[in-house]
Scaffold this active site. Structure first.
Site, short mmCIF file in Angstrom:
data_model
loop_
_atom_site.label_atom_id
_atom_site.label_comp_id
_atom_site.label_asym_id
_atom_site.label_seq_id
_atom_site.Cartn_x
_atom_site.Cartn_y
_atom_site.Cartn_z
N CYS A 133 59.46 70.54 66.80
CA CYS A 133 60.55 68.93 67.21
C CYS A 133 61.05 68.82 68.92
CB CYS A 133 61.22 69.05 66.03
SG CYS A 133 62.62 69.83 65.69
N ASP B 265 66.16 81.09 65.81
CA ASP B 265 65.21 80.05 64.99
C ASP B 265 64.96 80.86 64.16
OD1 ASP B 265 65.29 78.23 63.52
OD2 ASP B 265 65.06 76.46 65.06
N GLN C 292 63.41 79.68 61.83
CA GLN C 292 61.75 78.60 61.05
C GLN C 292 60.95 78.69 62.36
OE1 GLN C 292 63.01 74.59 60.43
NE2 GLN C 292 64.83 74.37 60.98
N GLY D 36 73.23 59.17 55.83
CA GLY D 36 72.86 59.71 57.77
C GLY D 36 71.57 60.21 58.08
#
Length: 422
Positions: free
Chosen positions: A52, A116, A118, A191
């Site tokens: 992303c 991060d 990931q 949400g």
């Protein structure tokens, strides 16, 4: 002569999310792009990373193929005016800078949330995709395994990967901690804006949890549920889902609190119910904590935890950069050795050819015993003759003079001619 390692990078640093979404590649597009690069340009060592936050192509080639590769990405994504997006791409044609960039990306130094966790798995998947298409040669194999070893050192020797440094991951870590005694905790995520989406993706770190998604735009919830394997409900069914959930994570936009104390009072809470409010402004009334069995955490509680971790990570950055430099230096020593290996092999083959021709010429009538003795002597002589140029080639590697020494030895022994002859 080895090809230069190069990189093309489009990331959050130079491209907004609207652009990154257009360029992002799924697994099928990555596979297709790898095949085209092999067929069109005969590129061997290639790695395509798309998350992303970034879409990057690393490749080894004598030519700068950046514009051609960006056009291929445009073709995959049906973006016909891809050339107009060139300003958002960072082109790295310097071999060492491209390698440094891949190391930094793989360690999490270039991530939006420094360190991060990931990214290392995403890099491993990109490498596997390259290997599956036979787009990883000795160079890329060695480079990636050096990166994986470096990552282990970073985890073991520094505090760079300790704790949660993003609000979304910190929220998931908190949920894991507070539901540790609950079997298959039922989690409702309300949400799917930027933070909600990130929380949903981080929920994969809770494999025992039963996750349900809901969003005012039902289609978005359906798409994310299909991607991550979560249950999805329409937003109008949210109150029933709150009743049955153990954990409610709210990331919705609301002018007034969506979950109130009055609502909490009506809930049948058998042991506990955890509410996590990630909305700004807050979507859960703070007074719901007065209701027995209700636990409430808001974005400030979680942010402070994430901020403390981030400060710790940032303090570790010089240590991580030092480990990376050590690894790159070791990798370059191997790379230089690889550069001279073909010349060493050509020299060995050339001398072996001469030795065999002379044995055939002069030992036609020799006995088996005589042939064995002379064969052994000439092999020993050849090894002693080749020792000096091999030592000189390896020494030249250390001094960055390998190309010059390769040319001298190639001319001296006429190796190009020998190679053509074979």
């Amino acid at each position: 002569m080895q090809h230069k390692f190069r990189a093309i990078s489009l990331s959050y640093k130079n491209a907004p999310v609207e652009i990154r979404e257009i360029i992002a590649l799924d697994n099928k597009a990555i596979q297709s792009l790898l095949i085209k690069l092999k067929e069109f340009f005969n590129v061997k060592d290639t790695l395509i990373l798309s998350t992303c936050n970034r879409t990057e192509v690393y490749y080894a080639h004598e030519l700068d193929l950046s514009v051609e590769i960006i056009k291929l990405i445009g073709s995959e994504k049906c973006v016909h005016d891809i050339v107009s997006y060139l300003e958002f791409f960072n082109i790295i044609n310097d071999d060492k800078k491209a390698i440094q960039h891949l190391f930094k990306v793989s360690m999490g130094l270039e991530a939006q949330v420094v360190g991060d966790m990931q990214i290392s798995n995403q890099v491993k998947r990109a490498y596997q995709a390259a290997a599956d298409e036979e787009m990883a040669g000795p160079f890329l194999h060695r480079l990636m395994h050096t990166i994986f070893f470096t990552n282990k050192r970073v985890v073991q020797e520094t505090a760079f990967r300790d704790g949660a440094a993003s609000v979304s991951y910190a929220a998931v870590e908190l949920i894991e901690e507070l539901t540790s005694n609950t079997r298959n905790p039922r989690i409702l995520l309300m949400g799917l804006g930027e933070i909600g989406e990130d929380v949903a993706k981080n929920m994969v770190y809770l494999p025992e949890a039963e996750v349900t998604l809901t969003n005012r735009t039902f289609e978005k919830a359906q798409n994310m549920g299909a991607e991550l394997g979560y249950k999805v409900i329409p937003f109008e069914d949210v109150y029933e889902a709150i009743e049955s959930a153990d954990v409610i994570v709210s990331s919705i936009s609301a002018k007034e609190p969506f979950i109130t104390k009055e609502l909490a009072k009506k809930l049948d809470i058998k042991s506990y119910k955890l509410f996590v409010d990630l909305s700004v402004p807050r979507s859960i009334e703070t007074t719901i904590e007065d209701v027995p069995g209700v636990l409430l955490y808001n974005v400030d509680n979680i942010q402070s935890k994430a901020t403390a971790t981030l400060e710790k990570r940032l303090a570790s950055v010089p240590q991580v950069e030092n480990i990376i430099e050590q690894s790159i230096e070791e990798f370059y020593d191997w790379k230089k050795e690889m550069m001279v290996s073909p010349t060493i092999n050509k020299l060995k083959n050339a001398l072996e050819q001469i030795r065999k021709e002379e044995l055939e010429r002069y030992l036609k009538n020799a006995s088996e015993k005589e042939y064995a003795i002379i064969d052994k002597i000439t092999k020993s002589m050849m090894q002693k003759v080749i020792k000096v140029p091999v030592v000189q080639l390896r020494a030249a590697c250390k001094k960055d003079q390998a190309e010059e020494m390769i040319d001298i030895i190639s001319d001296l022994f006429d190796l190009e001619k020998v190679n053509i002859k074979h």
